[in-house]
Design a protein around this motif. Structure first.
Motif, mmCIF file in Angstrom:
data_model
loop_
_atom_site.group_PDB
_atom_site.id
_atom_site.type_symbol
_atom_site.label_atom_id
_atom_site.label_comp_id
_atom_site.label_asym_id
_atom_site.label_seq_id
_atom_site.Cartn_x
_atom_site.Cartn_y
_atom_site.Cartn_z
ATOM 1 N N ASN A 205 0.815 -1.228 0.000
ATOM 2 C CA ASN A 205 0.000 0.000 0.000
ATOM 3 C C ASN A 205 0.847 1.276 0.000
ATOM 4 N N PHE A 206 1.945 1.231 -0.762
ATOM 5 C CA PHE A 206 2.776 2.407 -0.994
ATOM 6 C C PHE A 206 3.001 2.527 -2.500
ATOM 7 N N ALA A 207 3.512 3.702 -2.921
ATOM 8 C CA ALA A 207 3.651 3.949 -4.354
ATOM 9 C C ALA A 207 4.960 4.660 -4.666
ATOM 10 N N ILE A 208 5.452 4.453 -5.881
ATOM 11 C CA ILE A 208 6.539 5.266 -6.430
ATOM 12 C C ILE A 208 5.889 6.208 -7.449
ATOM 13 N N MET A 209 6.211 7.500 -7.372
ATOM 14 C CA MET A 209 5.494 8.475 -8.210
ATOM 15 C C MET A 209 6.457 9.479 -8.825
ATOM 16 N N VAL A 210 6.192 9.837 -10.064
ATOM 17 C CA VAL A 210 6.890 10.959 -10.701
ATOM 18 C C VAL A 210 5.850 11.790 -11.462
ATOM 19 N N GLY A 211 5.884 13.100 -11.258
ATOM 20 C CA GLY A 211 5.041 14.025 -12.024
ATOM 21 C C GLY A 211 5.931 14.964 -12.816
ATOM 22 N N VAL A 212 5.589 15.174 -14.083
ATOM 23 C CA VAL A 212 6.415 16.015 -14.950
ATOM 24 C C VAL A 212 5.587 17.211 -15.424
ATOM 25 N N TYR A 213 6.170 18.398 -15.284
ATOM 26 C CA TYR A 213 5.503 19.643 -15.698
ATOM 27 C C TYR A 213 6.386 20.345 -16.708
#
Lengths: 263, 263
Positions: free
Chosen positions: A104-112
């Motif tokens: 119940n954990f995540a690896i995340m990347v957001g690109v702007y």
């Protein structure tokens, strides 16, 4: 960004995140080194740091001019983050779940790009569910396209919230919850966004850092959710701030109650 | 019950629950008939009722002398439930999740012999995770034996709670939560018990009906959790009542805070 370059970015980030996840899964049965950050319930582990370093190096090599903001190190958002490409990295989102639940954990990347949402990716590592996409691509769970948010009223939906805000009834939050179908608390922004984009949760009300929100905002906005501060203004992405993620009708209801705008 | 008869009961219940789950999965993409019970957030669907009927018929045929208590129909616990075999059926636990999320719900059966826990089974239908066992069998997740509960103090664990109790700070619940690693709310007793028996959650504090608790109590007690009322007394299994499920050290801490027993 040109379409071919965007496809390349999407493929690269998927590959790097899956590599990070493979490392994470291999580490999960080993003893973790757990350190405390701001308080006993704000943790960082050796795996958070290793994933941050790995992802930052891959991104820096492929996009040498890009700016990087990460939960573990380089946490300051630069004043000029809205110029060019900026990558927001959360190497383990939901570190308490990682430590206590090993799930119940995540690896995340957001690109702007020039401050506009370009690409988001959230990987629920133990469930092997990859949520990814952006305005030019659509949003996918693994290879399946996800549907736009249904613009349901508050009473038709489950709400995810910040525990502290709920306990203190900040901004009439308990009134908001009473008008909904109920409360869920998952302990990870990434896991909560996964429920939102699958249509399992209608709204998310919390105080989130730029790396908590960056990937999820891209996916949620692409599917028709709005992401606004409690006063209805756009989020700044510069600091931890209160925000609501919900479709149009519910976010209007929530902001009305929060700000005592009922006629 | 003799061991061979217990094995037979275990095999039969697993088979019937998997059949119920196959039916549930087939129905999940169809429109549901949803009716309101005690209030807008207390729901029952056509699938709850179909599963109840199916399981009750199978049990009645194989165990004609047994007593049955079910969430949907036959909900009264008979005064003499502690005589002979009693089956508690929850045909869909977490009906709101079933309706809104099409996931995160469970089918559960708990079996008691002369009032003593004999066998429990909880199936997380969409995750395909079957939790089953009893004092004579041990507890399994699918075919893997689960380990005994770790007797951690409150501050080392995540706590699942009843939303209403948390909001109203009933019995100093907010003090209890502040001393823990954090709160999770999953919206289903069965899904919460799944987290407990896997060691992902330390304690569960809620008000639960006999069919909410029957299966989970068997599994939890087998693994060394205690199941007690807020005053430290054993649960009655006769009605909806407040209870705590936690290992020894944490349950002592929780009851001490709830009852203002600090010296």
């Amino acid at each position: 960004m040109e379409q071919e370059a965007l496809y390349q970015l999407s493929r690269s980030l998927q590959k790097w995140i899956l590599e990070s996840a493979a490392y994470t899964r291999a580490q999960i049965k080993q003893p973790l080194t757990v350190n405390i950050k701001s308080g006993p319930n704000d943790l960082v582990t050796n795996v958070d740091c290793a994933n941050q370093t790995f992802l930052a190096e891959k991104i820096k090599t492929a996009y040498p001019n890009a700016q990087l903001v990460g939960e573990e190190g380089a946490g300051e958002v630069p004043d000029d983050w809205q110029q060019g490409l900026t990558f927001f990295i959360d190497p383990i989102d939901g570190t308490m779940n990682f430590v206590k639940q090993r799930a119940n954990f995540a690896i995340m990347v957001g690109v702007y790009e020039d401050g506009q949402p370009l690409f988001g990716i959230i990987y629920d590592v133990m469930a092997d569910q990859l949520f990814w996409g952006g305005t030019q691509l659509g949003v996918f769970e693994n290879e399946t396209a996800l549907k736009d948010a249904i613009d349901n009223p508050l009473q038709e939906g489950l709400i995810c919230v910040n525990t502290q805000m709920m306990v203190t009834n900040e901004l009439h939050l308990q009134d908001i919850l009473r008008q909904s179908s109920g409360v869920r608390i998952y302990g990870s922004a990434g896991i909560t966004f996964a429920h939102l984009v699958k249509g399992q949760v209608l709204a998310y009300i919390s105080k989130l850092a730029p790396w908590d929100i960056a990937a999820g905002r891209v996916l949620a906005e692409t599917l028709g959710f709005q992401v606004l501060q409690f006063n209805g203004q756009p989020v700044s992405m510069m600091q931890k701030e209160g925000m609501i993620i919900a479709p149009k009708q519910a976010i209007h209801e929530i902001i009305t109650i929060m700000n005592d705008l009922n006629p």
